[in-house]
Design a protein around this motif. Structure first.
Motif, PDB file in Angstrom:
ATOM      1  N   THR A   1       0.810  -1.320  -0.065  1.00 36.90           N
ATOM      2  CA  THR A   1      -0.074   0.135   0.019  1.00 36.90           C
ATOM      3  C   THR A   1       0.794   1.263   0.031  1.00 36.90           C
ATOM      4  OG1 THR A   1      -1.509  -1.278   1.320  1.00 36.90           O
ATOM      5  CG2 THR A   1      -1.854   1.370   1.487  1.00 36.90           C
ATOM      6  N   GLY A   2       0.719   2.199  -1.033  1.00 32.35           N
ATOM      7  CA  GLY A   2       1.396   3.435  -1.077  1.00 32.35           C
ATOM      8  C   GLY A   2       0.862   4.647  -0.103  1.00 32.35           C
ATOM      9  N   GLY A   3       1.301   5.075   0.636  1.00 31.35           N
ATOM     10  CA  GLY A   3       0.930   6.210   1.427  1.00 31.35           C
ATOM     11  C   GLY A   3       2.018   6.848   2.289  1.00 31.35           C
ATOM     12  N   ALA A   4       2.069   8.187   2.592  1.00 30.62           N
ATOM     13  CA  ALA A   4       2.896   8.670   3.351  1.00 30.62           C
ATOM     14  C   ALA A   4       2.788   7.864   4.854  1.00 30.62           C
ATOM     15  CB  ALA A   4       2.493  10.192   3.543  1.00 30.62           C
ATOM     16  N   LEU A   5       1.584   7.697   5.132  1.00 28.41           N
ATOM     17  CA  LEU A   5       1.382   7.216   6.565  1.00 28.41           C
ATOM     18  C   LEU A   5       0.482   5.987   6.431  1.00 28.41           C
ATOM     19  CD1 LEU A   5       1.886   6.672   9.673  1.00 28.41           C
ATOM     20  CD2 LEU A   5      -0.030   8.166   9.921  1.00 28.41           C
ATOM     21  N   VAL A   6       0.792   4.758   6.762  1.00 25.52           N
ATOM     22  CA  VAL A   6      -0.296   3.688   6.392  1.00 25.52           C
ATOM     23  C   VAL A   6      -0.375   3.113   7.624  1.00 25.52           C
ATOM     24  CG1 VAL A   6      -0.564   1.513   5.037  1.00 25.52           C
ATOM     25  CG2 VAL A   6       0.534   3.216   4.135  1.00 25.52           C
ATOM     26  N   LEU A   7      -1.533   2.718   8.153  1.00 17.46           N
ATOM     27  CA  LEU A   7      -1.824   1.972   9.519  1.00 17.46           C
ATOM     28  C   LEU A   7      -2.494   0.627   9.103  1.00 17.46           C
ATOM     29  CD1 LEU A   7      -3.395   4.784  11.413  1.00 17.46           C
ATOM     30  CD2 LEU A   7      -0.950   4.368  11.626  1.00 17.46           C
ATOM     31  N   GLU A   8      -1.828  -0.293   9.290  1.00 20.02           N
ATOM     32  CA  GLU A   8      -2.464  -1.706   9.161  1.00 20.02           C
ATOM     33  C   GLU A   8      -2.532  -2.424  10.104  1.00 20.02           C
ATOM     34  OE1 GLU A   8       0.127  -3.426   5.834  1.00 20.02           O
ATOM     35  OE2 GLU A   8      -0.710  -2.382   4.521  1.00 20.02           O
ATOM     36  N   SER A   9      -3.730  -2.899  10.472  1.00 23.05           N
ATOM     37  CA  SER A   9      -4.114  -3.848  11.539  1.00 23.05           C
ATOM     38  C   SER A   9      -5.356  -4.537  11.278  1.00 23.05           C
ATOM     39  CB  SER A   9      -3.964  -3.131  12.820  1.00 23.05           C
ATOM     40  OG  SER A   9      -4.406  -3.950  13.961  1.00 23.05           O
ATOM     41  N   SER A  10      -5.648  -5.794  11.760  1.00 19.10           N
ATOM     42  CA  SER A  10      -6.773  -6.474  11.516  1.00 19.10           C
ATOM     43  C   SER A  10      -7.679  -6.140  12.821  1.00 19.10           C
ATOM     44  CB  SER A  10      -6.598  -7.929  11.436  1.00 19.10           C
ATOM     45  OG  SER A  10      -5.922  -8.473  12.334  1.00 19.10           O
ATOM     46  N   ASN A  11      -7.161  -5.500  13.846  1.00 17.57           N
ATOM     47  CA  ASN A  11      -7.888  -5.688  15.112  1.00 17.57           C
ATOM     48  C   ASN A  11      -7.647  -4.225  15.798  1.00 17.57           C
ATOM     49  OD1 ASN A  11      -5.393  -6.262  15.991  1.00 17.57           O
ATOM     50  ND2 ASN A  11      -6.095  -8.050  17.221  1.00 17.57           N
ATOM     51  N   LYS A  12      -6.975  -3.339  15.270  1.00 17.56           N
ATOM     52  CA  LYS A  12      -6.785  -1.952  15.898  1.00 17.56           C
ATOM     53  C   LYS A  12      -7.072  -0.699  15.155  1.00 17.56           C
ATOM     54  CE  LYS A  12      -3.314  -3.984  18.863  1.00 17.56           C
ATOM     55  NZ  LYS A  12      -2.433  -3.678  20.122  1.00 17.56           N
ATOM     56  N   ALA A  13      -7.415   0.368  15.734  1.00 20.16           N
ATOM     57  CA  ALA A  13      -7.660   1.503  15.051  1.00 20.16           C
ATOM     58  C   ALA A  13      -6.818   2.626  15.504  1.00 20.16           C
ATOM     59  CB  ALA A  13      -9.053   1.789  14.569  1.00 20.16           C
ATOM     60  N   MET A  14      -7.029   3.866  14.571  1.00 15.88           N
ATOM     61  CA  MET A  14      -6.485   5.155  15.197  1.00 15.88           C
ATOM     62  C   MET A  14      -7.277   6.006  15.753  1.00 15.88           C
ATOM     63  SD  MET A  14      -4.988   8.120  12.741  1.00 15.88           S
ATOM     64  CE  MET A  14      -6.528   8.778  11.904  1.00 15.88           C
ATOM     65  N   ILE A  15      -6.895   6.616  16.852  1.00 20.75           N
ATOM     66  CA  ILE A  15      -7.838   7.451  17.630  1.00 20.75           C
ATOM     67  C   ILE A  15      -7.741   9.076  17.044  1.00 20.75           C
ATOM     68  CG2 ILE A  15      -8.618   8.416  19.890  1.00 20.75           C
ATOM     69  CD1 ILE A  15      -8.137   5.736  21.034  1.00 20.75           C
ATOM     70  N   LEU A  16      -8.618   9.642  16.579  1.00 14.58           N
ATOM     71  CA  LEU A  16      -8.166  10.970  16.000  1.00 14.58           C
ATOM     72  C   LEU A  16      -7.913  12.207  17.244  1.00 14.58           C
ATOM     73  CD1 LEU A  16     -10.880  11.653  13.380  1.00 14.58           C
ATOM     74  CD2 LEU A  16      -8.470  11.155  13.157  1.00 14.58           C
ATOM     75  N   PRO A  17      -7.155  12.945  16.913  1.00 15.23           N
ATOM     76  CA  PRO A  17      -7.284  14.122  18.162  1.00 15.23           C
ATOM     77  C   PRO A  17      -8.409  14.540  18.626  1.00 15.23           C
ATOM     78  CG  PRO A  17      -5.466  14.380  16.415  1.00 15.23           C
ATOM     79  CD  PRO A  17      -6.357  13.499  15.924  1.00 15.23           C
ATOM     80  N   GLN A  18      -8.638  14.892  19.866  1.00 12.80           N
ATOM     81  CA  GLN A  18      -9.835  15.093  20.434  1.00 12.80           C
ATOM     82  C   GLN A  18      -9.985  16.634  20.743  1.00 12.80           C
ATOM     83  OE1 GLN A  18     -11.221  12.236  23.353  1.00 12.80           O
ATOM     84  NE2 GLN A  18     -10.554  10.666  21.868  1.00 12.80           N
ATOM     85  N   VAL A  19     -11.106  17.416  20.461  1.00  7.92           N
ATOM     86  CA  VAL A  19     -11.145  18.596  21.026  1.00  7.92           C
ATOM     87  C   VAL A  19     -12.527  18.807  21.577  1.00  7.92           C
ATOM     88  CG1 VAL A  19      -9.684  19.560  19.237  1.00  7.92           C
ATOM     89  CG2 VAL A  19     -11.919  19.477  18.640  1.00  7.92           C
ATOM     90  N   THR A  20     -12.741  19.913  22.318  1.00 13.28           N
ATOM     91  CA  THR A  20     -14.272  20.285  22.944  1.00 13.28           C
ATOM     92  C   THR A  20     -14.954  21.000  21.697  1.00 13.28           C
ATOM     93  OG1 THR A  20     -13.330  22.149  23.842  1.00 13.28           O
ATOM     94  CG2 THR A  20     -13.493  20.056  25.157  1.00 13.28           C
ATOM     95  N   SER A  21     -14.351  21.799  20.670  1.00 17.76           N
ATOM     96  CA  SER A  21     -14.991  22.357  19.644  1.00 17.76           C
ATOM     97  C   SER A  21     -14.000  22.673  18.662  1.00 17.76           C
ATOM     98  CB  SER A  21     -15.795  23.486  20.261  1.00 17.76           C
ATOM     99  OG  SER A  21     -15.925  24.659  19.314  1.00 17.76           O
ATOM    100  N   THR A  22     -14.390  22.929  17.429  1.00 14.91           N
ATOM    101  CA  THR A  22     -13.487  23.336  16.537  1.00 14.91           C
ATOM    102  C   THR A  22     -13.037  24.835  16.698  1.00 14.91           C
ATOM    103  OG1 THR A  22     -15.311  24.125  14.988  1.00 14.91           O
ATOM    104  CG2 THR A  22     -14.327  21.859  14.616  1.00 14.91           C
TER     105      THR A  22
END
Length: 178
Positions: free
Chosen positions: A123-144
């Motif tokens: 898979t081509g990409g600058a950042l590739v996350l590969e897992s069959s059972n894990k995910a990415m958690i986005l940065p969290q904010v209270t409001s934009t």
């Protein structure tokens, strides 16, 4: 001595196999880390920025999310799931001024960062996350509103009562709620 060496090797392999990456600190935001591959510090005022693509890829991998800058006066957030989908809800942004500050590079498709696999991904990409059972958690904010000077292509997750994903296209935020 053999047992110590074998035990050490097994310990190192298990540490790599079950590890995760937290960017910004060593705590992150997830209370349960078992399903997390990549997460970010709880800064409440930052997000991640999608890559700006001036030329669309010929055969992207499903799950690719980008800022389409092929027409810098009409930039859009797009997602690929077999065909490109516009996630900007019809909102376009003029990011031509922002692009003048970005370097123009010749991309090397064999170079990138892969997290969660054996590092031999096709898979081509600058950042590739590969897992069959894990995910990415986005940065969290209270409001934009707490994000000062958001960059085009920035993504955050709004926590609290109005939980949703927010993406900034360069002129306005677009929101997706479950």
């Amino acid at each position: 001595m053999k047992k110590i060496i074998i035990s050490s090797i097994c310990l190192m392999i298990s540490g790599v196999a079950f590890s995760q990456v937290i960017i910004g600190n060593d705590i992150g935001t997830a209370t349960d880390k078992t399903s997390v591959l990549l997460e970010f510090a709880n800064t409440n005022d930052r997000g991640i920025v999608l890559p700006y693509l001036r030329t669309m890829p010929v055969a992207p991998t499903e799950g690719t999310i980008i800022l389409d800058a092929t027409d810098s006066t009409r930039a859009k957030i797009k997602y690929y799931n077999g065909t490109w989908k516009d996630l900007s809800s019809g909102n376009e942004a003029d990011i031509s001024t922002v692009l003048t500050k970005q370097p123009t590079v010749t991309e090397n498709n064999t170079v990138g960062t892969i997290i969660g696999s054996d590092q031999t991904s096709a898979t081509g990409g600058a950042l590739v996350l590969e897992s069959s059972n894990k995910a990415m958690i986005l940065p969290q904010v209270t409001s934009t509103d707490v994000v000062i000077n958001p960059a085009p292509g920035m993504m955050v997750y709004i926590k609290g009562t109005n939980k949703r994903l927010a993406v900034f296209n360069g002129s306005k935020w677009t929101f997706w709620a479950p």
